[in-house]
Structure formats: C-alpha cells, structure tokens
Design a protein around this motif. Structure first.
Motif, PDB file in Angstrom:
ATOM      1  N   GLN A 133       0.851  -1.180   0.000  1.00 28.76           N
ATOM      2  CA  GLN A 133       0.000   0.000   0.000  1.00 28.76           C
ATOM      3  C   GLN A 133       0.884   1.226   0.000  1.00 28.76           C
ATOM      4  O   GLN A 133       1.972   1.215   0.567  1.00 28.76           O
ATOM      5  CB  GLN A 133      -0.911   0.016   1.225  1.00 28.76           C
ATOM      6  CG  GLN A 133      -1.912  -1.116   1.217  1.00 28.76           C
ATOM      7  CD  GLN A 133      -2.913  -0.961   2.339  1.00 28.76           C
ATOM      8  OE1 GLN A 133      -3.081   0.108   2.911  1.00 28.76           O
ATOM      9  NE2 GLN A 133      -3.606  -2.036   2.644  1.00 28.76           N
ATOM     10  N   GLY A 134       0.417   2.279  -0.647  1.00 27.05           N
ATOM     11  CA  GLY A 134       1.177   3.507  -0.697  1.00 27.05           C
ATOM     12  C   GLY A 134       0.275   4.697  -0.931  1.00 27.05           C
ATOM     13  O   GLY A 134      -0.927   4.553  -1.146  1.00 27.05           O
ATOM     14  N   ALA A 135       0.859   5.880  -0.900  1.00 29.28           N
ATOM     15  CA  ALA A 135       0.119   7.114  -1.126  1.00 29.28           C
ATOM     16  C   ALA A 135       1.095   8.175  -1.615  1.00 29.28           C
ATOM     17  O   ALA A 135       2.300   8.088  -1.375  1.00 29.28           O
ATOM     18  CB  ALA A 135      -0.558   7.578   0.159  1.00 29.28           C
ATOM     19  N   VAL A 136       0.561   9.172  -2.316  1.00 30.25           N
ATOM     20  CA  VAL A 136       1.345  10.317  -2.779  1.00 30.25           C
ATOM     21  C   VAL A 136       0.616  11.572  -2.326  1.00 30.25           C
ATOM     22  O   VAL A 136      -0.595  11.688  -2.493  1.00 30.25           O
ATOM     23  CB  VAL A 136       1.490  10.325  -4.319  1.00 30.25           C
ATOM     24  CG1 VAL A 136       2.282  11.540  -4.781  1.00 30.25           C
ATOM     25  CG2 VAL A 136       2.131   9.042  -4.812  1.00 30.25           C
ATOM     26  N   CYS A 137       1.353  12.517  -1.734  1.00 31.65           N
ATOM     27  CA  CYS A 137       0.780  13.786  -1.291  1.00 31.65           C
ATOM     28  C   CYS A 137       1.507  14.928  -1.996  1.00 31.65           C
ATOM     29  O   CYS A 137       2.722  14.886  -2.167  1.00 31.65           O
ATOM     30  CB  CYS A 137       0.950  13.966   0.212  1.00 31.65           C
ATOM     31  SG  CYS A 137       0.033  12.796   1.208  1.00 31.65           S
ATOM     32  N   TYR A 138       0.742  15.943  -2.376  1.00 30.86           N
ATOM     33  CA  TYR A 138       1.328  17.167  -2.924  1.00 30.86           C
ATOM     34  C   TYR A 138       1.430  18.184  -1.798  1.00 30.86           C
ATOM     35  O   TYR A 138       0.481  18.406  -1.047  1.00 30.86           O
ATOM     36  CB  TYR A 138       0.457  17.719  -4.058  1.00 30.86           C
ATOM     37  CG  TYR A 138       0.878  19.096  -4.506  1.00 30.86           C
ATOM     38  CD1 TYR A 138       2.086  19.279  -5.176  1.00 30.86           C
ATOM     39  CD2 TYR A 138       0.087  20.202  -4.247  1.00 30.86           C
ATOM     40  CE1 TYR A 138       2.496  20.546  -5.576  1.00 30.86           C
ATOM     41  CE2 TYR A 138       0.484  21.467  -4.648  1.00 30.86           C
ATOM     42  CZ  TYR A 138       1.682  21.630  -5.307  1.00 30.86           C
ATOM     43  OH  TYR A 138       2.084  22.881  -5.704  1.00 30.86           O
ATOM     44  N   VAL A 139       2.604  18.809  -1.648  1.00 27.48           N
ATOM     45  CA  VAL A 139       2.827  19.845  -0.641  1.00 27.48           C
ATOM     46  C   VAL A 139       3.124  21.144  -1.389  1.00 27.48           C
ATOM     47  O   VAL A 139       4.159  21.251  -2.056  1.00 27.48           O
ATOM     48  CB  VAL A 139       4.008  19.491   0.299  1.00 27.48           C
ATOM     49  CG1 VAL A 139       4.189  20.577   1.350  1.00 27.48           C
ATOM     50  CG2 VAL A 139       3.802  18.132   0.937  1.00 27.48           C
ATOM     51  N   PRO A 140       2.212  22.130  -1.318  1.00 31.28           N
ATOM     52  CA  PRO A 140       2.462  23.401  -2.011  1.00 31.28           C
ATOM     53  C   PRO A 140       3.612  24.182  -1.375  1.00 31.28           C
ATOM     54  O   PRO A 140       3.946  23.977  -0.205  1.00 31.28           O
ATOM     55  CB  PRO A 140       1.130  24.156  -1.879  1.00 31.28           C
ATOM     56  CG  PRO A 140       0.379  23.482  -0.796  1.00 31.28           C
ATOM     57  CD  PRO A 140       0.936  22.097  -0.640  1.00 31.28           C
ATOM     58  N   ASN A 141       4.202  25.080  -2.145  1.00 25.40           N
ATOM     59  CA  ASN A 141       5.356  25.869  -1.685  1.00 25.40           C
ATOM     60  C   ASN A 141       5.113  26.569  -0.362  1.00 25.40           C
ATOM     61  O   ASN A 141       6.006  26.639   0.479  1.00 25.40           O
ATOM     62  CB  ASN A 141       5.743  26.905  -2.738  1.00 25.40           C
ATOM     63  CG  ASN A 141       6.938  26.461  -3.531  1.00 25.40           C
ATOM     64  OD1 ASN A 141       7.339  25.310  -3.462  1.00 25.40           O
ATOM     65  ND2 ASN A 141       7.497  27.365  -4.305  1.00 25.40           N
ATOM     66  N   GLU A 142       3.910  27.096  -0.147  1.00 26.53           N
ATOM     67  CA  GLU A 142       3.659  27.850   1.078  1.00 26.53           C
ATOM     68  C   GLU A 142       3.701  26.978   2.336  1.00 26.53           C
ATOM     69  O   GLU A 142       3.816  27.483   3.439  1.00 26.53           O
ATOM     70  CB  GLU A 142       2.364  28.666   1.018  1.00 26.53           C
ATOM     71  CG  GLU A 142       1.119  28.009   0.502  1.00 26.53           C
ATOM     72  CD  GLU A 142       1.010  27.862  -1.015  1.00 26.53           C
ATOM     73  OE1 GLU A 142       0.056  27.195  -1.410  1.00 26.53           O
ATOM     74  OE2 GLU A 142       1.832  28.360  -1.785  1.00 26.53           O
ATOM     75  N   GLU A 143       3.678  25.685   2.197  1.00 20.85           N
ATOM     76  CA  GLU A 143       3.776  24.766   3.338  1.00 20.85           C
ATOM     77  C   GLU A 143       5.214  24.312   3.617  1.00 20.85           C
ATOM     78  O   GLU A 143       5.486  23.707   4.643  1.00 20.85           O
ATOM     79  CB  GLU A 143       2.913  23.525   3.100  1.00 20.85           C
ATOM     80  CG  GLU A 143       1.428  23.797   3.096  1.00 20.85           C
ATOM     81  CD  GLU A 143       0.923  24.202   4.464  1.00 20.85           C
ATOM     82  OE1 GLU A 143       1.294  23.547   5.455  1.00 20.85           O
ATOM     83  OE2 GLU A 143       0.171  25.192   4.535  1.00 20.85           O
ATOM     84  N   LEU A 144       6.131  24.574   2.698  1.00 18.87           N
ATOM     85  CA  LEU A 144       7.475  24.012   2.794  1.00 18.87           C
ATOM     86  C   LEU A 144       8.299  24.551   3.959  1.00 18.87           C
ATOM     87  O   LEU A 144       9.146  23.847   4.488  1.00 18.87           O
ATOM     88  CB  LEU A 144       8.238  24.208   1.484  1.00 18.87           C
ATOM     89  CG  LEU A 144       7.648  23.479   0.283  1.00 18.87           C
ATOM     90  CD1 LEU A 144       8.504  23.747  -0.952  1.00 18.87           C
ATOM     91  CD2 LEU A 144       7.537  21.987   0.539  1.00 18.87           C
ATOM     92  N   ASP A 145       8.077  25.786   4.363  1.00 18.04           N
ATOM     93  CA  ASP A 145       8.881  26.372   5.432  1.00 18.04           C
ATOM     94  C   ASP A 145       8.315  26.124   6.820  1.00 18.04           C
ATOM     95  O   ASP A 145       8.931  26.475   7.816  1.00 18.04           O
ATOM     96  CB  ASP A 145       9.034  27.878   5.215  1.00 18.04           C
ATOM     97  CG  ASP A 145       9.881  28.180   3.990  1.00 18.04           C
ATOM     98  OD1 ASP A 145      10.750  27.349   3.658  1.00 18.04           O
ATOM     99  OD2 ASP A 145       9.662  29.232   3.371  1.00 18.04           O
ATOM    100  N   LYS A 146       7.156  25.514   6.904  1.00 18.44           N
ATOM    101  CA  LYS A 146       6.534  25.270   8.207  1.00 18.44           C
ATOM    102  C   LYS A 146       7.110  24.014   8.843  1.00 18.44           C
ATOM    103  O   LYS A 146       7.454  23.057   8.161  1.00 18.44           O
ATOM    104  CB  LYS A 146       5.022  25.107   8.045  1.00 18.44           C
ATOM    105  CG  LYS A 146       4.333  26.362   7.559  1.00 18.44           C
ATOM    106  CD  LYS A 146       2.849  26.135   7.440  1.00 18.44           C
ATOM    107  CE  LYS A 146       2.157  27.380   6.938  1.00 18.44           C
ATOM    108  NZ  LYS A 146       0.717  27.148   6.749  1.00 18.44           N
TER     109      LYS A 146
END
Length: 112
Positions: A59-72
């Motif tokens: 089992q697996g999953a892929v998530c997209y993380v937008p740029n505005e979340e990268l520094d948190k």
C-alpha cells in the motif's frame, strides 16, 4: 529519498513512512516533457506501508505539498518502526536493540 517531509499529521497517511520526496521546481527547471501535467513548484511526497515488506499487501500514497507549506515545521505522527515487524533487521551490529530504539523515519538520502 526518505527523510521527514513537511506534511502535517492530518495529511500524513496513517501508518505509512516517507520513502521519497520530489522537488517539482527541480523537475520544471529541467524542461523535460512529462506525460502528466505537474505543478511547477512544491513537493510530491511518496509514502509506503513498510509492513508490506514483511509479506502483506503493498500500500502507498502520494501527497502534494504546495510551496507555502514548505517552510513550516510539522511534527510527524507516531509511527511504527520503518521495517514493521522486521524492525530488528535494521542494524544487526547493534546487538540486542529494543523496539523503542528502532527507527521510525527513514534517513534522508539526497540524490542528484
């Protein structure tokens, strides 16, 4: 490969470990033709249930993380050892290792 991605507990797929992170800005900078439309920024984070290495279904999953979340800073959820029930194979040189010492996040291995 691996590492602790900038994904919050609510988004992190339950019981899964991060196995890869792709920086989409690096892919966009290569000007490569891709079969599917991808954003030009952010991360794609790939997760796998590493218990499946022990013979259960994959089992697996892929998530997209937008740029505005990268520094948190995000605290990962409580995770099982990365190799599931086979966690003690992680470091056979360590002698008797308790389950609480088993790694819960794969080390980050940058690949260029």
């Amino acid at each position: 490969m691996g590492g602790r991605p900038p994904v919050d507990k609510a988004t992190w797929p339950r019981w899964m470990h991060c196995i890869a992170q792709l920086d989409l800005s690096e892919i966009a900078a290569q000007n490569v033709a891709v079969r599917y439309s991808l954003p030009d920024t952010g991360l794609l984070v790939f997760f796998a249930d590493t218990d499946s290495f022990s013979g259960s279904d994959h089992q697996g999953a892929v998530c997209y993380v937008p740029n505005e979340e990268l520094d948190k800073e995000h605290e990962p959820p409580v995770l099982r050892p990365v190799y599931g029930e086979d966690w003690n194979c992680y470091d056979i040189t360590a002698g008797s290792v308790s389950r609480s010492d088993a790694p819960t996040i794969f080390p980050r291995w940058p690949i260029k």
